[in-house]
Motif scaffolding. Structure first.
Motif, PDB file in Angstrom:
ATOM      1  N   LYS A 171       0.525  -1.004   0.057  1.00 21.17           N
ATOM      2  CA  LYS A 171       0.054  -0.235  -0.095  1.00 21.17           C
ATOM      3  C   LYS A 171       0.723   1.111   0.152  1.00 21.17           C
ATOM      4  O   LYS A 171       0.564   2.183  -0.876  1.00 21.17           O
ATOM      5  CB  LYS A 171      -0.617   0.604   1.122  1.00 21.17           C
ATOM      6  CG  LYS A 171      -1.714   1.475   1.447  1.00 21.17           C
ATOM      7  CD  LYS A 171      -2.828   0.975   2.892  1.00 21.17           C
ATOM      8  CE  LYS A 171      -3.745   2.538   3.041  1.00 21.17           C
ATOM      9  NZ  LYS A 171      -4.473   2.605   4.221  1.00 21.17           N
ATOM     10  N   GLY A 172       1.853   0.808   0.629  1.00 23.25           N
ATOM     11  CA  GLY A 172       3.195   1.987   0.767  1.00 23.25           C
ATOM     12  C   GLY A 172       3.354   2.728  -0.433  1.00 23.25           C
ATOM     13  O   GLY A 172       3.653   3.748  -0.932  1.00 23.25           O
ATOM     14  N   LEU A 173       3.805   1.534  -1.210  1.00 20.29           N
ATOM     15  CA  LEU A 173       4.217   1.448  -2.176  1.00 20.29           C
ATOM     16  C   LEU A 173       3.737   2.314  -3.731  1.00 20.29           C
ATOM     17  O   LEU A 173       4.222   2.804  -4.687  1.00 20.29           O
ATOM     18  CB  LEU A 173       4.724   0.309  -3.159  1.00 20.29           C
ATOM     19  CG  LEU A 173       6.032  -0.242  -2.165  1.00 20.29           C
ATOM     20  CD1 LEU A 173       6.871  -1.996  -2.309  1.00 20.29           C
ATOM     21  CD2 LEU A 173       7.528   0.625  -2.409  1.00 20.29           C
TER      22      LEU A 173
ATOM     23  N   HIS B  99      14.175  -0.445  -8.170  1.00 22.57           N
ATOM     24  CA  HIS B  99      13.370  -0.737  -6.327  1.00 22.57           C
ATOM     25  C   HIS B  99      15.162  -1.126  -5.919  1.00 22.57           C
ATOM     26  O   HIS B  99      16.041  -1.984  -6.440  1.00 22.57           O
ATOM     27  CB  HIS B  99      13.292  -1.386  -5.904  1.00 22.57           C
ATOM     28  CG  HIS B  99      11.402  -0.913  -6.105  1.00 22.57           C
ATOM     29  ND1 HIS B  99      10.653  -1.876  -7.459  1.00 22.57           N
ATOM     30  CD2 HIS B  99      10.348   0.392  -6.043  1.00 22.57           C
ATOM     31  CE1 HIS B  99       9.648  -1.414  -7.207  1.00 22.57           C
ATOM     32  NE2 HIS B  99       9.172  -0.019  -6.265  1.00 22.57           N
ATOM     33  N   THR B 100      15.633  -0.740  -4.899  1.00 25.24           N
ATOM     34  CA  THR B 100      16.544  -1.445  -4.042  1.00 25.24           C
ATOM     35  C   THR B 100      15.349  -1.992  -2.585  1.00 25.24           C
ATOM     36  O   THR B 100      14.798  -0.661  -2.067  1.00 25.24           O
ATOM     37  CB  THR B 100      17.349  -0.329  -2.765  1.00 25.24           C
ATOM     38  OG1 THR B 100      18.384   0.612  -4.138  1.00 25.24           O
ATOM     39  CG2 THR B 100      18.662  -1.041  -2.125  1.00 25.24           C
ATOM     40  N   ILE B 101      15.938  -2.624  -2.491  1.00 25.23           N
ATOM     41  CA  ILE B 101      15.772  -4.076  -1.545  1.00 25.23           C
ATOM     42  C   ILE B 101      16.014  -4.025  -0.702  1.00 25.23           C
ATOM     43  O   ILE B 101      17.359  -4.672  -0.336  1.00 25.23           O
ATOM     44  CB  ILE B 101      14.470  -5.240  -1.517  1.00 25.23           C
ATOM     45  CG1 ILE B 101      13.943  -4.730  -2.941  1.00 25.23           C
ATOM     46  CG2 ILE B 101      13.593  -6.110  -0.716  1.00 25.23           C
ATOM     47  CD1 ILE B 101      13.410  -5.912  -4.387  1.00 25.23           C
TER      48      ILE B 101
ATOM     49  N   LEU C   5       3.684   5.747  -5.461  1.00 28.33           N
ATOM     50  CA  LEU C   5       3.619   6.021  -6.957  1.00 28.33           C
ATOM     51  C   LEU C   5       4.985   4.499  -7.483  1.00 28.33           C
ATOM     52  O   LEU C   5       5.604   5.297  -8.256  1.00 28.33           O
ATOM     53  CB  LEU C   5       3.835   6.988  -7.668  1.00 28.33           C
ATOM     54  CG  LEU C   5       2.608   7.926  -7.448  1.00 28.33           C
ATOM     55  CD1 LEU C   5       2.630   8.910  -8.153  1.00 28.33           C
ATOM     56  CD2 LEU C   5       1.302   7.324  -7.199  1.00 28.33           C
ATOM     57  N   MET C   6       5.597   4.462  -6.422  1.00 30.02           N
ATOM     58  CA  MET C   6       6.774   3.340  -6.664  1.00 30.02           C
ATOM     59  C   MET C   6       6.120   1.386  -6.680  1.00 30.02           C
ATOM     60  O   MET C   6       6.599   0.803  -5.992  1.00 30.02           O
ATOM     61  CB  MET C   6       7.697   3.073  -6.181  1.00 30.02           C
ATOM     62  CG  MET C   6       7.583   3.734  -4.951  1.00 30.02           C
ATOM     63  SD  MET C   6       9.409   4.809  -3.921  1.00 30.02           S
ATOM     64  CE  MET C   6       9.718   2.844  -3.804  1.00 30.02           C
ATOM     65  N   PRO C   7       4.966   1.271  -7.081  1.00 32.19           N
ATOM     66  CA  PRO C   7       4.037  -0.623  -6.492  1.00 32.19           C
ATOM     67  C   PRO C   7       4.986  -1.266  -7.103  1.00 32.19           C
ATOM     68  O   PRO C   7       6.000  -1.316  -8.357  1.00 32.19           O
ATOM     69  CB  PRO C   7       2.998   0.092  -7.652  1.00 32.19           C
ATOM     70  CG  PRO C   7       3.238   0.670  -8.829  1.00 32.19           C
ATOM     71  CD  PRO C   7       3.862   1.692  -7.944  1.00 32.19           C
TER      72      PRO C   7
END
Length: 275
Positions: free
Chosen positions: A49-51, A105-107, A55-57
Motif C-alpha cells: 500500500k505504501g509503495l 527498487h533497492t530492497i 507511485l512506485m508499486p
C-alpha cells in the motif's frame, strides 16, 4: 545483525539512493523465528500500500520474489526470535525531487536481535506527552514511509524514566506513540485515535481491532484530555505486543482487568500459530 541488499548478503547501498537522499521509500519491522513470521500478510499489505501511495508499486513478479525470499531463504538464517526489517526504496535516479520514470527498487532486508519486553508487559510503563508534534498529511497517513524525523526528535526528548511518549498533532489530538499505537478503555469502550490525518496504522493495531470487533470500540479524534480521563491505557506494536501504561507524565493508572484479558487473548492466538 545480518543484512541483504537486493537479496544478496551485503551491507552497502549507493550514495545516490533516493531512500538516503529523500526518505523515498517504505519499511516494515516483523517478528520472526524459525517457525515463520507473525502477521506477515498484514505487513506486506501495508508495504505494498505504501509503495502504491509513493507511485512506485511492486508488480506481481516482485511480490512473488520477496515472498519467496522471506519464507524460503530467510528462515535458514533464523534460529530464535528476531526482528526482520524490510526496507524498499525507489533506488537511484532522477534529478532532485523528480524521480526517474522507470523505478529500479533497492530492497534491503535485515535480521536484528529481538527486544525483550516481558517486564514492561507485566509491570506496565511510564510515558509522557511528547513536546514534538506530528504533522498532518492525509495522503501519507497510515503508511510506514522512511520520513521519521519527528519520531527521531521525539525519541531524543524522551526522559530517562519514560518508556515511550505519546505524540499529538498541532491541534492537540492524540495520534500515536513514538514507536507504537495507543489505546485506552473508558467504561466498557475501547478507544484509539483515528489515523486518517497522521500516524501509522500498525499491524498489531489491526489485530487488536479485529479481536475487539464484537465489542464496543471508538475510533475518532481524541484530545489529551480524553486520554487522561481513561480507566486503563496501553500501547502496542508488533514487537512489544500490549504494554500497559501506569503513568502519563504525573498521572497514574492501574493495570486493569480489560487490558489483562486482551493481553491474554492476543498471546493465546500467537501461541497457537495464528500469524
Amino acid at each position: 545483525m545480518t543484512w541483504f541488499v537486493n537479496y544478496t548478503l551485503d551491507t552497502s547501498i549507493a550514495p545516490a539512493d533516493r531512500g538516503l537522499a529523500y526518505g523515498d521509500g517504505v519499511f516494515e519491522t516483523v517478528h520472526a523465528n524459525q517457525n515463520g513470521f507473525l502477521r506477515l500478510p498484514s505487513h506486506l499489505a501495508r508495504l505494498y500500500k505504501g509503495l502504491e501511495k509513493l507511485l512506485m508499486p511492486f508488480d506481481a513478479e516482485q511480490k512473488e520474489q520477496l515472498s519467496y525470499f522471506l519464507q524460503t531463504i530467510l528462515p535458514d538464517y533464523l534460529n530464535s526470535d528476531a526482528v526482520v526489517k524490510i526496507i524498499v526504496t525507489r533506488g537511484q535516479g532522477g534529478r532532485g525531487y523528480q524521480p526517474p520514470k522507470t523505478v529500479t527498487h533497492t530492497i534491503i532486508i535485515g535480521i536484528l536481535p529481538f527486544p525483550d519486553y516481558q517486564a514492561e508487559s507485566l509491570q506496565g510503563v511510564g510515558v509522557s506527552l511528547s513536546p514534538v508534534p506530528v504533522n498532518a498529511n492525509p495522503y501519507l497517513a497510515g503508511i510506514k514511509h522512511l520520513n521519521r524525523l519527528e519520531h527521531v526528535i521525539a525519541k531524543q526528548h524522551l526522559a530517562v524514566n519514560d518508556f515511550e511518549a505519546i505524540m499529538l498533532d498541532s491541534q492537540g489530538n492524540v495520534i500515536e506513540g513514538i514507536q507504537s499505537n495507543v489505546f485506552w478503555f473508558k467504561d466498557d469502550c475501547l478507544c484509539t485515535p483515528a489515523l486518517d490525518q497522521a500516524g501509522v496504522e500498525g499491524t498489531y493495531r489491526q489485530a487488536i481491532l479485529a479481536e475487539m470487533a464484537t465489542q464496543s470500540t471508538l475510533i475518532e479524534s481524541f484530545t489529551a484530555k480524553h486520554l487522561l480521563a481513561a480507566d486503563e491505557v496501553f500501547m502496542a506494536n508488533s514487537l512489544m505486543k500490549i504494554v500497559p501504561v501506569v503513568r502519563i507524565d504525573r498521572q497514574t493508572f492501574t493495570i486493569g482487568s480489560k487490558t489483562k484479558k486482551l493481553q491474554s487473548l492476543m498471546q493465546a492466538k500467537e501461541m497457537h500459530g495464528i500469524h
